[in-house]
Motif scaffolding. Structure first.
Motif, PDB file in Angstrom:
ATOM      1  N   MET A  65       0.855  -1.184   0.000  1.00 53.84           N
ATOM      2  CA  MET A  65       0.000   0.000   0.000  1.00 53.84           C
ATOM      3  C   MET A  65       0.891   1.235   0.000  1.00 53.84           C
ATOM      4  O   MET A  65       1.896   1.292   0.690  1.00 53.84           O
ATOM      5  CB  MET A  65      -0.891  -0.019   1.258  1.00 53.84           C
ATOM      6  CG  MET A  65      -2.036   0.948   1.193  1.00 53.84           C
ATOM      7  SD  MET A  65      -3.119   0.882   2.645  1.00 53.84           S
ATOM      8  CE  MET A  65      -3.904  -0.675   2.405  1.00 53.84           C
ATOM      9  N   GLN A  66       0.552   2.206  -0.795  1.00 55.49           N
ATOM     10  CA  GLN A  66       1.316   3.436  -0.899  1.00 55.49           C
ATOM     11  C   GLN A  66       1.299   4.188   0.423  1.00 55.49           C
ATOM     12  O   GLN A  66       0.414   4.001   1.244  1.00 55.49           O
ATOM     13  CB  GLN A  66       0.725   4.314  -2.000  1.00 55.49           C
ATOM     14  CG  GLN A  66       0.750   3.694  -3.372  1.00 55.49           C
ATOM     15  CD  GLN A  66       2.138   3.741  -4.009  1.00 55.49           C
ATOM     16  OE1 GLN A  66       3.011   4.464  -3.568  1.00 55.49           O
ATOM     17  NE2 GLN A  66       2.340   2.952  -5.034  1.00 55.49           N
ATOM     18  N   GLY A  67       2.237   5.116   0.615  1.00 53.25           N
ATOM     19  CA  GLY A  67       2.354   5.879   1.850  1.00 53.25           C
ATOM     20  C   GLY A  67       1.114   6.694   2.180  1.00 53.25           C
ATOM     21  O   GLY A  67       0.585   6.616   3.294  1.00 53.25           O
ATOM     22  N   LYS A  68       0.629   7.482   1.221  1.00 53.75           N
ATOM     23  CA  LYS A  68      -0.539   8.329   1.450  1.00 53.75           C
ATOM     24  C   LYS A  68      -1.771   7.482   1.742  1.00 53.75           C
ATOM     25  O   LYS A  68      -2.565   7.798   2.636  1.00 53.75           O
ATOM     26  CB  LYS A  68      -0.787   9.235   0.248  1.00 53.75           C
ATOM     27  CG  LYS A  68      -1.931  10.218   0.427  1.00 53.75           C
ATOM     28  CD  LYS A  68      -2.087  11.127  -0.777  1.00 53.75           C
ATOM     29  CE  LYS A  68      -3.254  12.087  -0.590  1.00 53.75           C
ATOM     30  NZ  LYS A  68      -3.433  12.959  -1.742  1.00 53.75           N
ATOM     31  N   GLU A  69      -1.935   6.397   1.002  1.00 53.07           N
ATOM     32  CA  GLU A  69      -3.087   5.517   1.207  1.00 53.07           C
ATOM     33  C   GLU A  69      -3.050   4.878   2.589  1.00 53.07           C
ATOM     34  O   GLU A  69      -4.081   4.783   3.262  1.00 53.07           O
ATOM     35  CB  GLU A  69      -3.132   4.438   0.128  1.00 53.07           C
ATOM     36  CG  GLU A  69      -3.436   4.986  -1.245  1.00 53.07           C
ATOM     37  CD  GLU A  69      -3.247   3.961  -2.348  1.00 53.07           C
ATOM     38  OE1 GLU A  69      -2.819   2.819  -2.050  1.00 53.07           O
ATOM     39  OE2 GLU A  69      -3.508   4.307  -3.503  1.00 53.07           O
ATOM     40  N   LYS A  70      -1.877   4.483   3.015  1.00 54.10           N
ATOM     41  CA  LYS A  70      -1.734   3.851   4.331  1.00 54.10           C
ATOM     42  C   LYS A  70      -2.053   4.857   5.442  1.00 54.10           C
ATOM     43  O   LYS A  70      -2.754   4.540   6.408  1.00 54.10           O
ATOM     44  CB  LYS A  70      -0.323   3.299   4.508  1.00 54.10           C
ATOM     45  CG  LYS A  70      -0.157   2.469   5.748  1.00 54.10           C
ATOM     46  CD  LYS A  70       1.173   1.769   5.782  1.00 54.10           C
ATOM     47  CE  LYS A  70       1.195   0.850   6.990  1.00 54.10           C
ATOM     48  NZ  LYS A  70       2.315  -0.068   6.938  1.00 54.10           N
TER      49      LYS A  70
ATOM     50  N   ASP B 107      -8.741  14.572  -2.044  1.00 55.87           N
ATOM     51  CA  ASP B 107      -8.692  15.338  -3.289  1.00 55.87           C
ATOM     52  C   ASP B 107      -8.027  16.699  -3.149  1.00 55.87           C
ATOM     53  O   ASP B 107      -7.628  17.300  -4.141  1.00 55.87           O
ATOM     54  CB  ASP B 107     -10.109  15.555  -3.842  1.00 55.87           C
ATOM     55  CG  ASP B 107     -10.748  14.261  -4.309  1.00 55.87           C
ATOM     56  OD1 ASP B 107     -10.016  13.288  -4.578  1.00 55.87           O
ATOM     57  OD2 ASP B 107     -11.998  14.216  -4.381  1.00 55.87           O
ATOM     58  N   SER B 108      -7.928  17.191  -1.924  1.00 52.65           N
ATOM     59  CA  SER B 108      -7.451  18.555  -1.710  1.00 52.65           C
ATOM     60  C   SER B 108      -5.980  18.748  -2.036  1.00 52.65           C
ATOM     61  O   SER B 108      -5.547  19.859  -2.319  1.00 52.65           O
ATOM     62  CB  SER B 108      -7.680  18.974  -0.257  1.00 52.65           C
ATOM     63  OG  SER B 108      -6.771  18.292   0.604  1.00 52.65           O
ATOM     64  N   GLY B 109      -5.216  17.691  -1.977  1.00 54.03           N
ATOM     65  CA  GLY B 109      -3.787  17.826  -2.208  1.00 54.03           C
ATOM     66  C   GLY B 109      -3.027  18.321  -0.985  1.00 54.03           C
ATOM     67  O   GLY B 109      -1.823  18.544  -1.037  1.00 54.03           O
ATOM     68  N   LEU B 110      -3.752  18.526   0.117  1.00 51.70           N
ATOM     69  CA  LEU B 110      -3.077  18.922   1.346  1.00 51.70           C
ATOM     70  C   LEU B 110      -2.151  17.810   1.799  1.00 51.70           C
ATOM     71  O   LEU B 110      -2.461  16.632   1.614  1.00 51.70           O
ATOM     72  CB  LEU B 110      -4.093  19.196   2.465  1.00 51.70           C
ATOM     73  CG  LEU B 110      -4.975  20.422   2.322  1.00 51.70           C
ATOM     74  CD1 LEU B 110      -6.035  20.437   3.422  1.00 51.70           C
ATOM     75  CD2 LEU B 110      -4.135  21.682   2.402  1.00 51.70           C
ATOM     76  N   PRO B 111      -1.023  18.161   2.396  1.00 48.31           N
ATOM     77  CA  PRO B 111      -0.152  17.105   2.915  1.00 48.31           C
ATOM     78  C   PRO B 111      -0.860  16.370   4.056  1.00 48.31           C
ATOM     79  O   PRO B 111      -1.418  16.987   4.949  1.00 48.31           O
ATOM     80  CB  PRO B 111       1.089  17.853   3.412  1.00 48.31           C
ATOM     81  CG  PRO B 111       0.661  19.270   3.559  1.00 48.31           C
ATOM     82  CD  PRO B 111      -0.499  19.490   2.645  1.00 48.31           C
TER      83      PRO B 111
END
Length: 167
Positions: free
Chosen positions: A1-6, A46-50
């Motif tokens: 699983m990718q970092g952001k998804e995790k 969706d916001s692209g916020l970190p």
């Protein structure tokens, strides 16, 4: 699983219950509360916020609170409009010919007394049940512009029909 998804999965599992309870406190509707929580996470994605694993619970709860208040305000506005313009009231007590005449008068007023843009906006908003955001996206205008057109158009129609019918 990718970092952001995790990270999102961790945030979701860590904060879902508190976010749902807060939404339910405002809305008193299980399905709508679940939808609000899902919507907040989708918007955050969706916001692209970190997104960080240590994202603050107060931030997420504030997002829920704000979204719930927006939903409540929209419902309140829609209810006021329904009371002013009972277009969906039961017409069983009124003869069908009068219903048709009334509908014809409303449609004529929309076509002849309003700008084409205002007519399109009213059709999308009330005829098709689109939200202000959806209407704005379809027409390529701002949500604020949709609101201004709706307010102005309904005021004009209210004035015309209150004068004509002395309600």
């Amino acid at each position: 699983m990718q970092g952001k998804e995790k990270i999102f999965e961790q945030l979701f599992h860590s904060h879902y219950e508190a976010m749902y309870r807060l939404a339910f406190t405002y809305l008193h509707d299980k399905e709508e509360s679940r939808d609000i929580v899902s919507e907040v996470f989708a918007r955050l994605w969706d916001s692209g916020l970190p997104v960080r694993a240590d994202m603050q619970r107060p931030f997420l709860l504030a997002c829920i609170r704000n979204r719930c208040l927006n939903v409540i305000a929209r419902k309140s506005r829609d209810e006021r409009l329904r009371r002013l313009y009972p277009l969906e009231q039961s017409y069983t007590q009124i003869p069908e010919e009068e219903n048709e005449q009334c509908l014809k008068e409303i449609l004529d007023a929309i076509e002849n007394d309003l700008t084409p843009q205002a007519g399109r906006i009213l059709y999308l908003r009330y005829g098709e049940g689109k939200s202000y955001r959806e209407t704005a996206e379809i027409l390529g205008i701002s949500i604020s512009a949709v609101n201004k057109h709706v307010v102005k158009a309904l005021k004009k129609l209210r004035t015309k029909f209150l004068k004509n019918n002395e309600l």
